[in-house]
Design a protein around this motif. Sequence first.
Motif, mmCIF file in Angstrom:
data_model
loop_
_atom_site.group_PDB
_atom_site.id
_atom_site.type_symbol
_atom_site.label_atom_id
_atom_site.label_comp_id
_atom_site.label_asym_id
_atom_site.label_seq_id
_atom_site.Cartn_x
_atom_site.Cartn_y
_atom_site.Cartn_z
ATOM 1 N N PRO A 178 -2.205 -7.600 -8.180
ATOM 2 C CA PRO A 178 -1.875 -8.830 -7.453
ATOM 3 C C PRO A 178 -2.756 -9.967 -7.977
ATOM 4 C CG PRO A 178 -2.467 -7.050 -5.930
ATOM 5 C CD PRO A 178 -2.765 -6.566 -7.324
ATOM 6 N N GLY B 127 1.085 -1.690 3.285
ATOM 7 C CA GLY B 127 2.137 -0.677 3.369
ATOM 8 C C GLY B 127 1.643 0.571 4.066
ATOM 9 N N GLY B 128 2.376 1.658 3.869
ATOM 10 C CA GLY B 128 2.069 2.928 4.541
ATOM 11 C C GLY B 128 0.682 3.437 4.202
ATOM 12 N N ALA B 129 0.264 3.285 2.955
ATOM 13 C CA ALA B 129 -1.043 3.823 2.546
ATOM 14 C C ALA B 129 -2.166 3.136 3.318
ATOM 15 C CB ALA B 129 -1.229 3.627 1.043
ATOM 16 N N GLU C 179 0.216 -3.106 -12.745
ATOM 17 C CA GLU C 179 0.137 -4.518 -12.346
ATOM 18 C C GLU C 179 -1.022 -4.734 -11.379
ATOM 19 O OE1 GLU C 179 3.901 -5.538 -10.657
ATOM 20 O OE2 GLU C 179 4.966 -4.985 -12.486
ATOM 21 N N GLY D 187 -5.198 -1.087 -1.652
ATOM 22 C CA GLY D 187 -4.206 -0.137 -1.117
ATOM 23 C C GLY D 187 -2.791 -0.530 -1.519
ATOM 24 N N THR D 188 -2.651 -1.407 -2.508
ATOM 25 C CA THR D 188 -1.297 -1.742 -2.991
ATOM 26 C C THR D 188 -0.853 -0.671 -3.980
ATOM 27 O OG1 THR D 188 -1.892 -3.011 -4.965
ATOM 28 C CG2 THR D 188 -1.845 -4.211 -2.876
ATOM 29 N N LYS E 92 3.795 -8.719 6.824
ATOM 30 C CA LYS E 92 3.401 -7.316 6.987
ATOM 31 C C LYS E 92 1.901 -7.202 7.272
ATOM 32 C CE LYS E 92 5.311 -4.291 4.031
ATOM 33 N NZ LYS E 92 5.883 -3.915 2.692
ATOM 34 N N SER F 204 0.744 -1.561 -6.655
ATOM 35 C CA SER F 204 1.039 -2.305 -7.885
ATOM 36 C C SER F 204 0.436 -1.638 -9.120
ATOM 37 C CB SER F 204 0.553 -3.751 -7.769
ATOM 38 O OG SER F 204 -0.834 -3.762 -7.557
ATOM 39 N N ASN G 4 -1.951 -9.448 1.796
ATOM 40 C CA ASN G 4 -0.749 -8.813 1.240
ATOM 41 C C ASN G 4 0.197 -9.861 0.680
ATOM 42 O OD1 ASN G 4 0.772 -6.419 0.801
ATOM 43 N ND2 ASN G 4 2.190 -7.076 2.400
ATOM 44 N N ARG G 5 0.949 -9.426 -0.350
ATOM 45 C CA ARG G 5 1.948 -10.314 -0.958
ATOM 46 C C ARG G 5 2.906 -10.831 0.116
ATOM 47 N NH1 ARG G 5 5.389 -7.376 -5.470
ATOM 48 N NH2 ARG G 5 5.968 -6.145 -3.643
ATOM 49 N N THR G 6 3.381 -9.918 0.973
ATOM 50 C CA THR G 6 4.248 -10.330 2.082
ATOM 51 C C THR G 6 3.364 -10.501 3.314
ATOM 52 O OG1 THR G 6 5.946 -8.941 1.107
ATOM 53 C CG2 THR G 6 6.364 -9.734 3.342
ATOM 54 N N GLY H 10 -3.025 -5.064 0.428
ATOM 55 C CA GLY H 10 -1.831 -4.272 0.712
ATOM 56 C C GLY H 10 -1.664 -4.042 2.201
HETATM 57 P P1 ATR Z 1 2.585 2.817 0.102
HETATM 58 O O1 ATR Z 1 3.111 3.960 0.903
HETATM 59 O O2 ATR Z 1 2.035 3.194 -1.256
HETATM 60 O O3 ATR Z 1 1.659 1.942 0.866
HETATM 61 P P2 ATR Z 1 4.539 0.765 0.485
HETATM 62 O O4 ATR Z 1 4.578 1.037 1.945
HETATM 63 O O5 ATR Z 1 5.822 0.498 -0.241
HETATM 64 O O6 ATR Z 1 3.883 1.960 -0.296
HETATM 65 O O7 ATR Z 1 3.523 -0.455 0.236
HETATM 66 C C1 ATR Z 1 3.212 -0.933 -1.051
HETATM 67 C C2 ATR Z 1 2.178 -2.045 -0.936
HETATM 68 O O8 ATR Z 1 1.829 -2.519 -2.245
HETATM 69 C C3 ATR Z 1 2.671 -3.257 -0.175
HETATM 70 O O9 ATR Z 1 1.598 -3.866 0.474
HETATM 71 C C4 ATR Z 1 3.225 -4.138 -1.313
HETATM 72 O O10 ATR Z 1 3.289 -5.517 -1.003
HETATM 73 P P3 ATR Z 1 4.562 -6.083 -0.196
HETATM 74 O O11 ATR Z 1 4.384 -5.669 1.237
HETATM 75 O O12 ATR Z 1 4.511 -7.537 -0.405
HETATM 76 O O13 ATR Z 1 5.778 -5.432 -0.821
HETATM 77 C C5 ATR Z 1 2.143 -3.915 -2.348
HETATM 78 N N1 ATR Z 1 2.597 -4.197 -3.721
HETATM 79 C C6 ATR Z 1 3.421 -3.436 -4.479
HETATM 80 N N2 ATR Z 1 3.592 -3.987 -5.702
HETATM 81 C C7 ATR Z 1 2.874 -5.155 -5.706
HETATM 82 C C8 ATR Z 1 2.617 -6.182 -6.680
HETATM 83 N N3 ATR Z 1 3.157 -6.127 -7.913
HETATM 84 N N4 ATR Z 1 1.801 -7.198 -6.325
HETATM 85 C C9 ATR Z 1 1.262 -7.265 -5.093
HETATM 86 N N5 ATR Z 1 1.450 -6.329 -4.133
HETATM 87 C C10 ATR Z 1 2.236 -5.278 -4.438
#
Ligand code: ATR
Length: 285
Positions: A213, A143-145, A211, A203-204, A170, A206, A165-167, A141
Amino acid sequence: MSIEPAKLKIALDSDRDNYAVMGNPVAHSKSPIIHQTFADQAGQELFYQAIHVPKGQFGEAINQFRTMEGKGLNVTVPFKEEAYKLCDHLSFRSSVAMAVNTIIFSADGGIIGDNTDGVGLSVDLMKNKISLQGRRVLILGAGGAVRGVLGPLCDQRPEQIVIANRTMSKAETLAAHFKGNNVSACDLDKLGNLGAFDVIINGTSSGLNGELPPLPISIVSTDTCCYDMVYGDTETVFNQWAKENGARMTLDGLGMLVEQAAEAFYIWRGVKPETGPVIKMLRGK
Ligand code: ATR
């Protein structure tokens, strides 16, 4: 005709020092029970409530709370980045995280922002005897967390931190932000080339939807400790996956939640709470 959002109205307890967590959603937050228990431990009187803030009204909510002489706030999803932008002063760790989860109101009315998430995770890892020093660490992951905890994790001087990370872009941006700390980015698809890690931190978000990854099983060995930053009433999907694939140890984020709260309580009230009994209570043990 557009419908005006209901006006936010915060009510405080005039007999006690007031604290709150602001978020959306926030109704199921465990922070009120955690902080009331810390206060009982310390023999202190305070009132801590969860306040649901409609999106777009966070600035107004902080101002109301401050004007009514509230003492401190926790901030949770989705307002941590907005809180960071609104604060008059920032601690070093919250400026690195670019997110604020703890607010202190200074005597002159200034808003001071801090972030206790990273230290919460680090302390929980330490209390569970998981050291990152010299270890290979994988973080899932970007993201913000994850950004909120990376600074304190780097401070433990791991041999390597890989962010997957999926993306991918980032993960690359985040790795660049922490360059010089052996932090690199990896595509989820390429993780299979990197062998087993000593510690894997999920830290995702999902898992909140049940779900996971797509992960190669080669990243886990019988020496691997897996930590899911989220928690639930039942075992998280990531920890189920880790156990099925032979991980040595799995932990969820309840300990981190209590430890970040303990750090906030210490900042506000000057007393370090005992977290072990609170974690046990929340687990219903
Ligand atoms: P948070 O504040 O919880 O970190 P966020 O900033 O929206 O929330 O980040 C969510 C993270 O979970 C991201 O890394 C996201 O991947 P992307 O950057 O590709 O969106 C990851 N995430 C959420 N759902 C996912 C899934 N089904 N499979 C893989 N990664 C997922």
